[in-house]
Design a protein around this motif. Structure first.
Motif, PDB file in Angstrom:
ATOM      1  N   HIS A  92       0.816  -1.214   0.000  1.00  0.00           N
ATOM      2  CA  HIS A  92       0.000   0.000   0.000  1.00  0.00           C
ATOM      3  C   HIS A  92       0.850   1.264   0.000  1.00  0.00           C
ATOM      4  CE1 HIS A  92      -3.453  -2.540   0.648  1.00  0.00           C
ATOM      5  NE2 HIS A  92      -2.824  -3.103   1.665  1.00  0.00           N
ATOM      6  N   ARG A  93       2.133   1.148  -0.256  1.00  0.00           N
ATOM      7  CA  ARG A  93       2.982   2.332  -0.164  1.00  0.00           C
ATOM      8  C   ARG A  93       3.828   2.516  -1.413  1.00  0.00           C
ATOM      9  NH1 ARG A  93       3.859   4.395   5.090  1.00  0.00           N
ATOM     10  NH2 ARG A  93       2.433   3.331   6.482  1.00  0.00           N
ATOM     11  N   GLU A  94       4.249   3.745  -1.615  1.00  0.00           N
ATOM     12  CA  GLU A  94       5.145   4.012  -2.738  1.00  0.00           C
ATOM     13  C   GLU A  94       6.578   3.777  -2.258  1.00  0.00           C
ATOM     14  OE1 GLU A  94       5.698   7.772  -5.668  1.00  0.00           O
ATOM     15  OE2 GLU A  94       3.792   7.575  -4.629  1.00  0.00           O
ATOM     16  N   ARG A 137       1.474  16.363  -4.509  1.00  0.00           N
ATOM     17  CA  ARG A 137       0.799  15.108  -4.201  1.00  0.00           C
ATOM     18  C   ARG A 137       1.267  14.579  -2.847  1.00  0.00           C
ATOM     19  NH1 ARG A 137       3.297  10.299  -5.577  1.00  0.00           N
ATOM     20  NH2 ARG A 137       5.433  10.509  -6.347  1.00  0.00           N
ATOM     21  N   THR A 186       1.558  11.027  -0.372  1.00  0.00           N
ATOM     22  CA  THR A 186       1.534   9.565  -0.455  1.00  0.00           C
ATOM     23  C   THR A 186       2.181   8.933   0.769  1.00  0.00           C
ATOM     24  OG1 THR A 186       2.291   7.659  -1.739  1.00  0.00           O
ATOM     25  CG2 THR A 186       3.699   9.581  -1.786  1.00  0.00           C
ATOM     26  N   LYS A 187       1.656   7.773   1.177  1.00  0.00           N
ATOM     27  CA  LYS A 187       2.348   6.994   2.216  1.00  0.00           C
ATOM     28  C   LYS A 187       3.508   6.303   1.501  1.00  0.00           C
ATOM     29  CE  LYS A 187      -0.640   6.856   5.984  1.00  0.00           C
ATOM     30  NZ  LYS A 187      -0.539   6.420   7.381  1.00  0.00           N
ATOM     31  N   SER A 188       4.677   6.268   2.137  1.00  0.00           N
ATOM     32  CA  SER A 188       5.853   5.798   1.410  1.00  0.00           C
ATOM     33  C   SER A 188       6.808   5.005   2.298  1.00  0.00           C
ATOM     34  CB  SER A 188       6.588   7.010   0.849  1.00  0.00           C
ATOM     35  OG  SER A 188       6.971   7.849   1.934  1.00  0.00           O
ATOM     36  N   ILE A 195      -6.668  10.945   1.177  1.00  0.00           N
ATOM     37  CA  ILE A 195      -6.060  10.370  -0.037  1.00  0.00           C
ATOM     38  C   ILE A 195      -6.377   8.875  -0.151  1.00  0.00           C
ATOM     39  CG2 ILE A 195      -4.183  12.074  -0.056  1.00  0.00           C
ATOM     40  CD1 ILE A 195      -2.326   9.761   0.970  1.00  0.00           C
ATOM     41  N   ALA A 212      -5.758   6.468   2.027  1.00  0.00           N
ATOM     42  CA  ALA A 212      -4.708   5.557   2.499  1.00  0.00           C
ATOM     43  C   ALA A 212      -5.062   4.929   3.843  1.00  0.00           C
ATOM     44  CB  ALA A 212      -3.384   6.308   2.619  1.00  0.00           C
TER      45      ALA A 212
END
Length: 871
Positions: A391-393, A501, A503-505, A734, A736
């Motif tokens: 689920h993460r970048e 943007r 994002t969770k990363s 977002i 997440a």
């Protein structure tokens, strides 16, 4: 008698449900304490649900008050226990003792053959523990009055009448705030809706009528011809004996100096107390002069709290110790409230003890994290799972690095910079993903919410979250994989944002640098590796961002921050210097501000009713009076003609943040190089406090200091709970993470904000107090130090000065005990004070002698004496 019940000596206690319900409705803090005692297995405290047990339930009879019914229910339960325990083997005869402070209930119990005592009788019978007697709370005010019995205070109006009076507008309800500088003065902040919060001045002992700092009181406004002005006198209560009321009257007359009409403020008197806000107070015993006396006065460390009379037999051992005392009541014929001893913290002046006092006095939760809280931490060894990666970048390939103060282990944020194919720039701010580890509503979340913030003292840190998270799993250390929440912008070379943007990363930081190391790399002619190139790129953009912000009207105000250099062995401060800020400090700050603004906009667009935001209200124009007057007074000193010319630009405009920022930038003087810094420090004092709020409960979002229409906190979730809530909102926005009911309840959010604002304010005060204590330790070993100083404020009988070398502020008094008082002439228009024939203005440069005055061990203070100009 909660202090008695908490004592380790008291064990094997049954607390009935009837009693617990009553405690719960009377006092939430005491209820929590009794629940904690019941939860401690070593104490053998049990709660018994007598209201739901067939043999102990009693119904209210006709004509019986609910209080009498409850008393009867308690007696029935005691009898039942006695019968119940008779069934046990004879050799283990167990007898139940009934403790009550209700006289009628005790008499009825004795008539019914129950063994009953008052708490006081029982505790006095425990001859092996005589010190327990000191911890007894004075239950009634009867019998505790002073023998002289002269009535000092007017009677308090009963609550029911107060409530009617408040409804009809005869009385006003508000929070009483005692003055730090003058014990005969205080103010009441009237609770109004929205804008009508107004302040009422209270002066003199009788009008203060036994209100204690932070109590909620009812006040009656006095007629206009009785209104007074705030006195600019500094008065400390020297603790004269009870009968010294003539002395008091003399002091009250000092307050009533002649003032011009426009200084008068709405004035009132306290007529009743709606809610006492008493807590346990730290301080020291002022031992009675009478030999063998049991009654002594206790002097709280907080000057806004009155002295408290306590009874103790251990006065000799408690002298010179820091102790904790609770207030029990305040009879009308007593100059001071009555209270009881709670516990001894240790010797005054001892570093451990003083730190404990500082944390208790600022209500900083600092007990170790409980097992219940720790049980929600991830099990070690921990690593990122496949589930997490899904689920993460994955951003581990980026050249990410962090820049922080030396010795920082709770690294919240890291940055990256790279050029993209289309010639633009990509910048990322990566923030520790604390909300991944702290799930809503569990014990770990509740504890972090209660603490609200990490508190940084001079040599220790009180963490908001347990160390495993703060210094390890959440900390973005170099060369390890970490979970992050990233905010990534595409910008052009003018630092204009083209795309944002979130994002969770997963990141892997390539370097954790200090500000100095980062600066060295940027300045180095030989270093051209990836990290250094990124830093240069970031630094270049940061300068453009900063210029834009300042052109927009953001303020840069300086406040002298002090750093101590500690001796590695004794941990005593050996050197004091004001912190020097490097360009890289500012570089990191710019991107954090930008991330906070971007996130604020995003969560507000998504959740207009329940975004947690931060605002900084514009100060009311009158706040700036002192700044404007001070600048003017420096602009009109035509001693020498050339002097006058150079001061043309000393006009401070305050109609907007931009005008203020620009006039501060221009306010330079060739003859007073430090003047600009002083003006900025003074401007800081005019500001309002920045606060968290819920977007659905407020319509003014503006952040005055940053000149931003919207702002929040996103970049420090390891050390601020607000950021955790913001992370949760952003994650839902977002897609997440899931939402949960409390997150979208604006009343719950408003309560969270209220606690956070309180905790942040207290943390700030605690940090200042820690610096003050370490400054005293520093001067203790120095003897007399002679330093340059500048006058910040002028008072009626004193001047407040700042010593730039140490970032230290102090008060120079001109009236010394036992010395003839010099002739003082105070002019509030110019701000100046003339002592004999020397006139002192705001911002004058002077020389002072600095020493540590340890004559009052409780309030050791830095003493400053003016040596130049000689008065």
């Amino acid at each position: 008698q909660i202090d008695i019940l908490e004592d380790p000596v008291i064990k094997n206690v049954i607390v009935l449900q009837t009693v617990l319900q009553e405690v719960r409705s009377r006092s939430a803090p005491v209820y929590k304490r009794i629940r904690d005692v019941i939860g401690n297995p070593e104490k053998h405290f049990y709660s018994f649900t007598n209201e739901h047990h067939r043999e102990t339930y009693v119904a209210q009879e006709q004509g019986e008050t609910s209080n009498d019914r409850n008393d009867r229910a308690i007696r029935v339960a005691v009898k039942w226990y006695n019968e119940h325990l008779k069934k046990i083997e004879d050799e283990q005869k167990i007898q139940v003792i009934f403790l009550t402070n209700d006289r009628t209930n005790k008499e009825k119990a004795l008539e019914e053959g129950i063994t009953a005592y008052t708490c006081e009788e029982y505790i006095k019978s425990l001859v092996a523990n005589p010190d327990l007697v000191d911890r007894l709370a004075c239950v009634s005010d009867e019998g505790k009055e002073i023998e002289s019995g002269k009535i000092i205070f007017p009677e308090h109006i009963p609550l029911s009448k107060l409530q009617q009076g408040i409804k009809s507008g005869v009385y006003l309800q508000g929070t009483y705030r005692a003055s730090r500088d003058n014990y005969l003065e205080g103010t009441v902040w009237v609770h109004g809706d929205g804008e009508e919060n107004k302040e009422i001045l209270i002066q003199g002992l009788k009008h203060l009528n036994r209100a204690v700092h932070e109590d909620i009181v009812a006040v009656e406004l006095l007629a206009k011809d009785e209104w007074v002005a705030p006195s600019s006198v500094v008065l400390q209560d020297d603790g004269q004996n009870e009968d010294d009321s003539e002395n008091e009257e003399e002091k009250e007359n000092i307050l009533k100096t002649s003032v011009n009409k426009d200084m008068l403020r709405p004035t009132g008197k306290v007529v009743g107390i709606i809610k006492r806000n008493w807590r346990p107070f730290c301080g020291m015993l002022s031992k009675s002069q009478i030999k063998e006396a049991r009654r002594h006065l206790f002097t709280p460390a907080d000057r806004r709290i009155p002295r408290i009379r306590i009874e103790t037999r251990q006065a000799d051992t408690l002298e010179g110790q820091r102790i904790v005392v609770a207030i029990d009541g305040w009879p009308r014929n007593s100059r001071y409230p009555n209270g009881h001893f709670v516990k001894n913290l240790g010797s005054a002046g001892d570093k451990e003890t003083e730190t404990e006092v500082l944390l208790l006095e600022h209500d900083v939760p600092h007990q170790p994290f409980s097992q219940g809280v720790l049980s929600f931490l991830p099990k070690m060894p921990w690593s990122i799972t496949e589930e997490d990666t899904k689920h993460r970048e994955d951003l581990r390939h980026l050249c990410v690095c962090s820049v922080d103060p030396p010795g920082c282990t709770d690294i919240d944020d890291a940055l990256h910079f790279r050029e993209v194919e289309n010639g633009n720039i990509e910048v990322g701010v990566h923030i520790a993903d604390v909300s991944h580890f702290i799930r809503p509503g569990n014990a770990l979340d509740e504890e972090s919410a209660k603490r609200g913030t990490t508190v940084y003292l001079c040599e220790k840190r009180i963490d908001m979250v347990p160390e495993l998270l703060s210094s390890n799993l959440c900390s973005l250390r170099s060369n390890v994989d970490r979970l992050a929440f990233s905010c990534i912008w595409e910008m052009n070379h003018k630092a204009e944002i083209l795309k944002t943007r979130f994002t969770k990363s997963i990141i892997n930081s390539k370097a954790s640098l200090t500000y100095a190391e980062a600066q060295m790399r940027i300045d180095s002619a030989t270093m051209n590796d990836d990290i250094t190139t990124s830093l240069r790129g970031l630094n270049k953009l940061a300068k453009i961002l900063k210029k834009k912000r300042i052109d927009n009207g953001a303020l840069t105000l300086s406040s002298p921050e002090v750093r101590f250099h500690m001796d590695s062995e004794t941990h005593d401060p050996i050197d004091l210097q004001t912190k020097e800020l490097k360009e890289t400090n500012s570089m990191v700050e710019e991107f954090m501000l930008l991330a906070n603004v971007s996130v604020a906009q995003k969560i507000y667009d998504e959740f207009p009713e329940f975004a947690l935001l931060r605002k900084h209200p514009a100060p009311p124009p009158s706040n700036y009076d002192i700044l404007v007057k001070a600048a003017k007074s420096k602009a009109i000193i035509p001693d020498h003609f050339y002097f006058f010319l150079s001061f043309q630009n000393l006009e401070i405009k305050t109609d907007s943040a931009k005008a203020l920022a620009e006039s501060l930038d221009k306010a330079e003087s060739p003859t007073l190089p430090y003047l600009n810094t002083l003006l900025r420090i003074l401007a800081t004092r005019c500001m309002m406090q920045a606060v968290y709020f819920c977007s659905g409960m407020d319509n003014d979002f503006h952040h005055y200091g940053l000149a931003s229409p919207i702002y929040t906190h996103f970049t420090s979730p390891i050390r601020r709970y607000a950021d955790i809530i913001v992370h949760r909102l952003l994650a839902v926005a977002i897609g997440a993470d899931r939402t949960y009911p409390e997150l979208t309840d604006k009343h719950k959010l408003a309560d969270i904000c209220k606690n956070l604002n309180y905790r942040h304010k207290m943390a700030q005060y605690a940090q200042r107090a820690s610096v003050a204590f370490h400054t005293q330790l520093f001067f203790k070993s120095k003897g007399v130090v002679n330093e340059d100083a500048y006058i910040l404020f002028v008072r009626k009988n004193a001047v407040v000065v700042l010593i730039p070398k140490y970032g230290l502020e102090g008060t120079v008094f001109f009236e010394e005990k036992g010395e003839p008082t010099p002739r003082l002439d105070y002019n509030s228009e110019v701000p100046s004070l003339t002592v004999e024939d020397t006139t002192l203005h705001v911002f004058d440069k002077v020389k002072v002698d600095v020493t540590l005055d340890a004559s009052n061990i409780q309030h050791q203070k830095i003493r400053m004496v003016l040596v130049e100009p000689k008065v």
